[in-house]
Design a protein around this motif. Structure first.
Motif, PDB file in Angstrom:
ATOM      1  N   TYR A   9     -32.020  18.890  61.815  1.00  0.00           N
ATOM      2  CA  TYR A   9     -31.882  20.166  62.518  1.00  0.00           C
ATOM      3  C   TYR A   9     -31.421  19.935  63.959  1.00  0.00           C
ATOM      4  CZ  TYR A   9     -32.728  24.938  63.967  1.00  0.00           C
ATOM      5  OH  TYR A   9     -32.560  26.222  64.441  1.00  0.00           O
ATOM      6  N   CYS A  10     -32.054  18.992  64.636  1.00  0.00           N
ATOM      7  CA  CYS A  10     -31.696  18.731  66.037  1.00  0.00           C
ATOM      8  C   CYS A  10     -30.278  18.181  66.158  1.00  0.00           C
ATOM      9  CB  CYS A  10     -32.690  17.758  66.663  1.00  0.00           C
ATOM     10  SG  CYS A  10     -34.337  18.464  66.901  1.00  0.00           S
ATOM     11  N   THR A  16     -25.629  17.086  70.788  1.00  0.00           N
ATOM     12  CA  THR A  16     -26.967  16.493  70.742  1.00  0.00           C
ATOM     13  C   THR A  16     -26.879  15.026  70.361  1.00  0.00           C
ATOM     14  OG1 THR A  16     -28.054  18.570  70.200  1.00  0.00           O
ATOM     15  CG2 THR A  16     -29.207  16.588  69.581  1.00  0.00           C
ATOM     16  N   SER A  17     -27.706  14.241  71.028  1.00  0.00           N
ATOM     17  CA  SER A  17     -27.816  12.819  70.706  1.00  0.00           C
ATOM     18  C   SER A  17     -29.293  12.483  70.530  1.00  0.00           C
ATOM     19  CB  SER A  17     -27.227  11.971  71.834  1.00  0.00           C
ATOM     20  OG  SER A  17     -27.950  12.190  73.037  1.00  0.00           O
ATOM     21  N   LYS A  30     -31.499  14.869  72.915  1.00  0.00           N
ATOM     22  CA  LYS A  30     -30.968  15.352  74.186  1.00  0.00           C
ATOM     23  C   LYS A  30     -29.693  16.139  73.949  1.00  0.00           C
ATOM     24  CE  LYS A  30     -32.500  11.297  76.815  1.00  0.00           C
ATOM     25  NZ  LYS A  30     -32.044  10.203  77.704  1.00  0.00           N
ATOM     26  N   VAL A  31     -29.456  17.103  74.830  1.00  0.00           N
ATOM     27  CA  VAL A  31     -28.179  17.792  74.878  1.00  0.00           C
ATOM     28  C   VAL A  31     -27.546  17.399  76.213  1.00  0.00           C
ATOM     29  CG1 VAL A  31     -29.258  19.937  75.706  1.00  0.00           C
ATOM     30  CG2 VAL A  31     -26.945  19.989  74.768  1.00  0.00           C
ATOM     31  N   PHE A  32     -26.364  16.823  76.154  1.00  0.00           N
ATOM     32  CA  PHE A  32     -25.687  16.316  77.354  1.00  0.00           C
ATOM     33  C   PHE A  32     -26.636  15.479  78.217  1.00  0.00           C
ATOM     34  CE2 PHE A  32     -22.553  19.826  76.664  1.00  0.00           C
ATOM     35  CZ  PHE A  32     -21.432  19.024  76.573  1.00  0.00           C
ATOM     36  N   GLY A  33     -27.443  14.652  77.584  1.00  0.00           N
ATOM     37  CA  GLY A  33     -28.311  13.726  78.309  1.00  0.00           C
ATOM     38  C   GLY A  33     -29.617  14.311  78.814  1.00  0.00           C
ATOM     39  N   LYS A  34     -29.904  15.579  78.517  1.00  0.00           N
ATOM     40  CA  LYS A  34     -31.148  16.233  78.951  1.00  0.00           C
ATOM     41  C   LYS A  34     -32.054  16.453  77.739  1.00  0.00           C
ATOM     42  CE  LYS A  34     -29.803  17.250  83.242  1.00  0.00           C
ATOM     43  NZ  LYS A  34     -30.490  16.896  84.443  1.00  0.00           N
ATOM     44  N   MET A  35     -33.305  16.025  77.853  1.00  0.00           N
ATOM     45  CA  MET A  35     -34.250  16.104  76.740  1.00  0.00           C
ATOM     46  C   MET A  35     -34.611  17.541  76.373  1.00  0.00           C
ATOM     47  SD  MET A  35     -37.016  13.115  77.630  1.00  0.00           S
ATOM     48  CE  MET A  35     -37.633  13.956  79.070  1.00  0.00           C
ATOM     49  N   PHE A  36     -34.658  17.794  75.052  1.00  0.00           N
ATOM     50  CA  PHE A  36     -35.177  19.074  74.592  1.00  0.00           C
ATOM     51  C   PHE A  36     -36.218  18.918  73.490  1.00  0.00           C
ATOM     52  CE2 PHE A  36     -31.503  18.554  71.829  1.00  0.00           C
ATOM     53  CZ  PHE A  36     -31.858  19.137  70.620  1.00  0.00           C
ATOM     54  N   VAL A  37     -36.311  17.745  72.862  1.00  0.00           N
ATOM     55  CA  VAL A  37     -37.350  17.460  71.866  1.00  0.00           C
ATOM     56  C   VAL A  37     -37.783  16.004  72.003  1.00  0.00           C
ATOM     57  CG1 VAL A  37     -37.895  17.266  69.399  1.00  0.00           C
ATOM     58  CG2 VAL A  37     -36.421  19.109  70.178  1.00  0.00           C
ATOM     59  N   LEU A  38     -39.087  15.799  71.976  1.00  0.00           N
ATOM     60  CA  LEU A  38     -39.659  14.449  71.930  1.00  0.00           C
ATOM     61  C   LEU A  38     -40.704  14.432  70.829  1.00  0.00           C
ATOM     62  CD1 LEU A  38     -39.454  15.264  75.210  1.00  0.00           C
ATOM     63  CD2 LEU A  38     -40.222  12.923  75.392  1.00  0.00           C
ATOM     64  N   THR A  39     -40.767  13.324  70.114  1.00  0.00           N
ATOM     65  CA  THR A  39     -41.800  13.181  69.093  1.00  0.00           C
ATOM     66  C   THR A  39     -42.144  11.713  68.918  1.00  0.00           C
ATOM     67  OG1 THR A  39     -42.479  13.795  66.857  1.00  0.00           O
ATOM     68  CG2 THR A  39     -40.196  13.093  67.129  1.00  0.00           C
ATOM     69  N   GLY A  40     -43.414  11.452  68.710  1.00  0.00           N
ATOM     70  CA  GLY A  40     -43.878  10.096  68.433  1.00  0.00           C
ATOM     71  C   GLY A  40     -43.781   9.825  66.943  1.00  0.00           C
ATOM     72  N   LEU A  41     -43.035   8.808  66.559  1.00  0.00           N
ATOM     73  CA  LEU A  41     -42.852   8.519  65.139  1.00  0.00           C
ATOM     74  C   LEU A  41     -44.169   8.178  64.450  1.00  0.00           C
ATOM     75  CD1 LEU A  41     -39.503   6.518  65.167  1.00  0.00           C
ATOM     76  CD2 LEU A  41     -39.874   8.955  64.709  1.00  0.00           C
ATOM     77  N   ASP A  42     -45.066   7.525  65.171  1.00  0.00           N
ATOM     78  CA  ASP A  42     -46.344   7.169  64.553  1.00  0.00           C
ATOM     79  C   ASP A  42     -47.179   8.400  64.200  1.00  0.00           C
ATOM     80  OD1 ASP A  42     -46.988   7.803  67.179  1.00  0.00           O
ATOM     81  OD2 ASP A  42     -48.394   6.153  67.439  1.00  0.00           O
ATOM     82  N   SER A  43     -46.980   9.506  64.909  1.00  0.00           N
ATOM     83  CA  SER A  43     -47.742  10.719  64.592  1.00  0.00           C
ATOM     84  C   SER A  43     -47.358  11.254  63.211  1.00  0.00           C
ATOM     85  CB  SER A  43     -47.553  11.799  65.656  1.00  0.00           C
ATOM     86  OG  SER A  43     -46.264  12.385  65.605  1.00  0.00           O
TER      87      SER A  43
END
Length: 120
Positions: A9-10, A16-17, A30-43
């Motif tokens: 989706y992201c 988006t990268s 990120k969109v143009f280098g600015k964060m919009f989603v973060l998630t911990g893979l271990d979660s």
């Protein structure tokens, strides 16, 4: 929602990268280098899936009042970021996707006009 659905989706959003700027566990979109989603893979591996999303401060307060699974951003600015606890079962996929869109839009609004225009 699972991690692959989140990722797909992201990444379907314009410009988006994805990457791991902090460590090999924290996936960031990120969109143009600015964060919009973060998630911990271990979660996700521990069935404690959580994602951090940017949000309008007033909207954040409304969301937190309505949903116990939405809390101030973990390790983020509590004013501008929320953590959504996916595996608590209270949040429907439709709402999660809407909040990802909101986060993306909030970041896009802060970009220079020229970059914003390339997304239209």
């Amino acid at each position: 929602m699972n991690i692959e659905q989140l990722r797909e989706y992201c990444l379907n959003k314009k410009e988006t990268s994805e990457g791991f700027p902090f460590n090999d566990n924290v996936l960031v979109f990120k969109v143009f280098g600015k964060m919009f989603v973060l998630t911990g893979l271990d979660s996700w591996e521990k069935s404690e899936a959580a994602i951090n999303l940017k949000a309008d401060p007033h909207y954040s307060e409304e969301l937190r009042a309505e949903y116990s699974s939405i809390r101030p951003g973990y390790h983020m600015s509590k004013k501008h970021w929320n953590t959504l606890y996916i595996d608590e079962g209270q949040l429907e996929s439709k709402l999660i996707l809407k909040l990802i869109d909101h986060s993306y839009d909030m970041v896009v609004k802060t970009l220079p006009k020229k970059l914003q225009d390339t997304l239209k």
